[in-house]
Design a protein around this motif. Structure first.
Motif, PDB file in Angstrom:
ATOM      1  N   ARG A   1      17.822 -94.147 -23.753  1.00  0.00           N
ATOM      2  CA  ARG A   1      18.852 -94.516 -22.594  1.00  0.00           C
ATOM      3  C   ARG A   1      18.795 -95.990 -22.189  1.00  0.00           C
ATOM      4  O   ARG A   1      19.843 -96.596 -22.019  1.00  0.00           O
ATOM      5  CB  ARG A   1      19.291 -93.055 -21.690  1.00  0.00           C
TER       6      ARG A   1
ATOM      7  N   ASN B   1      11.562-100.788 -27.512  1.00  0.00           N
ATOM      8  CA  ASN B   1      11.615 -99.893 -29.089  1.00  0.00           C
ATOM      9  C   ASN B   1      10.806-100.090 -29.283  1.00  0.00           C
ATOM     10  O   ASN B   1      10.246 -98.776 -30.367  1.00  0.00           O
ATOM     11  CB  ASN B   1      12.827-100.761 -29.807  1.00  0.00           C
TER      12      ASN B   1
ATOM     13  N   LYS C   1      23.125-103.563 -22.623  1.00  0.00           N
ATOM     14  CA  LYS C   1      24.922-104.036 -22.495  1.00  0.00           C
ATOM     15  C   LYS C   1      24.041-104.307 -20.760  1.00  0.00           C
ATOM     16  O   LYS C   1      25.124-105.846 -20.959  1.00  0.00           O
ATOM     17  CB  LYS C   1      25.140-102.331 -21.846  1.00  0.00           C
TER      18      LYS C   1
ATOM     19  N   ASP D   1      19.702 -98.721 -24.176  1.00  0.00           N
ATOM     20  CA  ASP D   1      20.769 -99.036 -24.239  1.00  0.00           C
ATOM     21  C   ASP D   1      21.749 -99.651 -23.152  1.00  0.00           C
ATOM     22  O   ASP D   1      22.356-100.731 -22.986  1.00  0.00           O
ATOM     23  CB  ASP D   1      21.781 -97.525 -24.574  1.00  0.00           C
ATOM     24  N   TYR D   2      21.373 -99.454 -21.869  1.00  0.00           N
ATOM     25  CA  TYR D   2      21.380 -99.843 -20.661  1.00  0.00           C
ATOM     26  C   TYR D   2      21.575-101.142 -20.612  1.00  0.00           C
ATOM     27  O   TYR D   2      21.609-101.762 -20.556  1.00  0.00           O
ATOM     28  CB  TYR D   2      20.833 -98.904 -19.741  1.00  0.00           C
TER      29      TYR D   2
END
Lengths: 247, 254
Positions: free
Chosen positions: A225, A172, A232, A228-229
């Motif tokens: 993305r 980020n 998770k 996010d992956y």
């Protein structure tokens, strides 16, 4: 509506200026790559100083915390302006450093690199800190009880575990860093935004600026993305770990 | 009488307002196994952590092989100084939660400290590491990562890791408390072996059978002081102090 499209999505303008904007964008990427290395290193140094144990390091720790706070509190644009406006006039500094033109890059490039490193080093130090603090204290105790010094424990035990805990927040920060390289356009570094704005001044059309934005999306969207992956996947790990402990 | 391996005199430790150790005196002879019992919060773990200076005491004297390891502010130097290097290369510690290094293989867990701290060569350390892991019955797990091992196996690796530094004294802090019942024996067997070879050991434990069988001395702590100490038969079978009787009653009646 069609006026809007003509202003921002004029494909003729985009096509005419594509290679210039791309060249500017490559400059953004180069600046990003340089600052990436510098800020990751500087941030780690700051984070490690912040973790130094004992009373004798209180002043150094305090100074580091103050640095991290100030540079996160200061608007990046102002830091860039202060450095490029101030550094060249500090005459006690050798000319090669106050007006740097290393590796064929102009001085605005290096002012930008310095400003971004100073500011992002502070942000990245906080990311490292979160990782270091997520390593269970028992790890340091075990290392110390085996006779390792604080720095050996940090190097061999704590930091290798810490960096596995922070890829998502670190990405980020790097995502923001890539976008913030456009701010260096304010000191006339010929990167994509500056070139886009030059085209705007010439043609009264914003499509080249939009084109620069689209080039960023090509990199930053997949990065979002990926973050996010990773988040998770990390949650999955935590859940599995908890399950093992219950069993 | 031979010089004590570990000698504590008037050891005090405070965490803020809370005084966890309130004057502990204890002598441990070379080769002796001392089992430390007591309710939670009695200061047993803190006592062990004082001996290897993970929690340096505020007051009192700790002698390790006759060497004062926590020369206090009054020792002449004018400020508190602790002999960390002297201590940590002579005292090994094993923790309740194992604390293995999860990013290192079993063999690397055992060889890391000798290589980094003592500066020994990789080949020498690995040979010794293999021998130690074989001794704790884990020669088939050398290249595994700790998370693949059961709790009992992890604890045996932790013991091998501590032994790799060739300690003169071993501290065991409730090393079986986090284990499933069927895994306790494999760890206690390693401790028995060490005791039989003459290792000096301070063992904080709730395993009364182990204390009775292996302990040369049993120490009962409560409220930050040693309430009672003596042979296992004295303390476990004929406790004199009310607090010891009450504690043993609660533990043995389970």
């Amino acid at each position: 509506m069609s006026e809007f499209f003509n202003q921002y999505f004029d494909f003729t303008v985009m096509g005419d200026h594509f290679s210039e904007v791309l060249e500017g964008f490559l400059k953004n990427l180069l600046l990003f790559a340089v600052v990436l290395v510098l800020a990751l290193t500087w941030g780690l140094i700051l984070a490690l100083i912040r973790q130094l144990p004992g009373k004798k390091f209180i002043p150094l720790r305090g100074l580091t915390i103050a640095y991290i706070d100030v540079f996160r509190a200061m608007p990046l644009l102002i830091v860039i302006l202060l450095i490029s406006g101030g550094l060249p006039y500090l005459e006690f500094i050798p000319k090669d450093i106050r007006i740097p033109q290393w590796f064929g890059q102009p001085d605005p490039f290096w002012y930008g690199a310095l400003a971004l490193t100073l500011v992002y080093g502070a942000y990245i130090a906080e990311v490292y800190r979160a990782g270091i603090e997520a390593v269970p204290p028992g790890q340091i105790e075990a290392a110390r009880s085996l006779g390792m010094s604080h720095s050996q424990a940090m190097r061999h035990i704590v930091v290798p575990q810490a960096i596995t805990k922070i890829p998502a927040p670190m990405l980020n920060e790097l995502n923001s860093l890539l976008k913030d390289t456009t701010l260096v356009s304010v000191v006339a570094l010929g990167e994509s935004l500056l070139i886009g704005r030059e085209v705007l001044a010439e043609t009264f059309n914003s499509s080249a600026v939009m084109l620069a934005g689209l080039m960023f999306l090509v990199i930053t969207l997949p990065l979002a993305r990926l973050v996010d992956y990773l988040i998770k996947r990390n949650q999955g790990k935590v859940t599995r770990g908890a399950h093992i402990e219950v069993a | 009488m031979p010089e004590a391996m570990v000698k504590l005199a008037g050891v005090h430790k405070r965490f803020g307002e809370l005084e966890v150790l309130r004057g502990v005196n204890l002598e441990v002879a070379k080769g002796e196994v001392v089992c430390i019992l007591g309710p939670s919060g009695s200061g047993k773990s803190t006592l062990l952590r004082c001996v290897n200076l993970l929690e340096p005491p505020e007051d009192g004297e700790i002698l390790l092989e006759g060497h004062d390891i926590c020369r206090g502010p009054n020792s002449g130097t004018g400020e508190q100084s602790w002999e960390l290097d002297f201590v940590r290369q002579r005292v090994g510690m094993v923790f309740q939660q194992f604390n293995l290094f999860p990013h290192k293989t079993v063999l690397d867990n055992v060889t890391l400290a000798p290589r980094q701290v003592l500066g020994k060569g990789r080949a020498e350390c690995e040979e010794k590491g293999r021998a130690l892991l074989e001794r704790v019955g884990l020669s088939d797990k050398l290249d595994q990562y700790p998370e693949r091992l059961s709790g009992g196996q992890q604890q045996r690796v932790a013991i091998a890791r501590a032994l790799a530094m060739e300690p003169h004294v071993m501290l065991f802090d409730e090393v079986t408390s986090a284990l499933d019942p069927e895994l306790v024996k494999e760890v206690l067997d390693v401790l028995r072996g060490l005791a039989a070879e003459g290792m000096t050991m301070l063992v904080v434990t709730h395993e009364m059978g182990f204390a009775r069988e292996v302990g040369d001395q049993v120490v009962f702590m409560d409220g930050g002081v040693i309430v009672e100490q003596g042979t296992p038969a004295d303390v476990l079978d004929n406790p004199r102090e009310e607090r010891t009787k009450k504690f043993l009653g609660l533990v043995l009646e389970r």
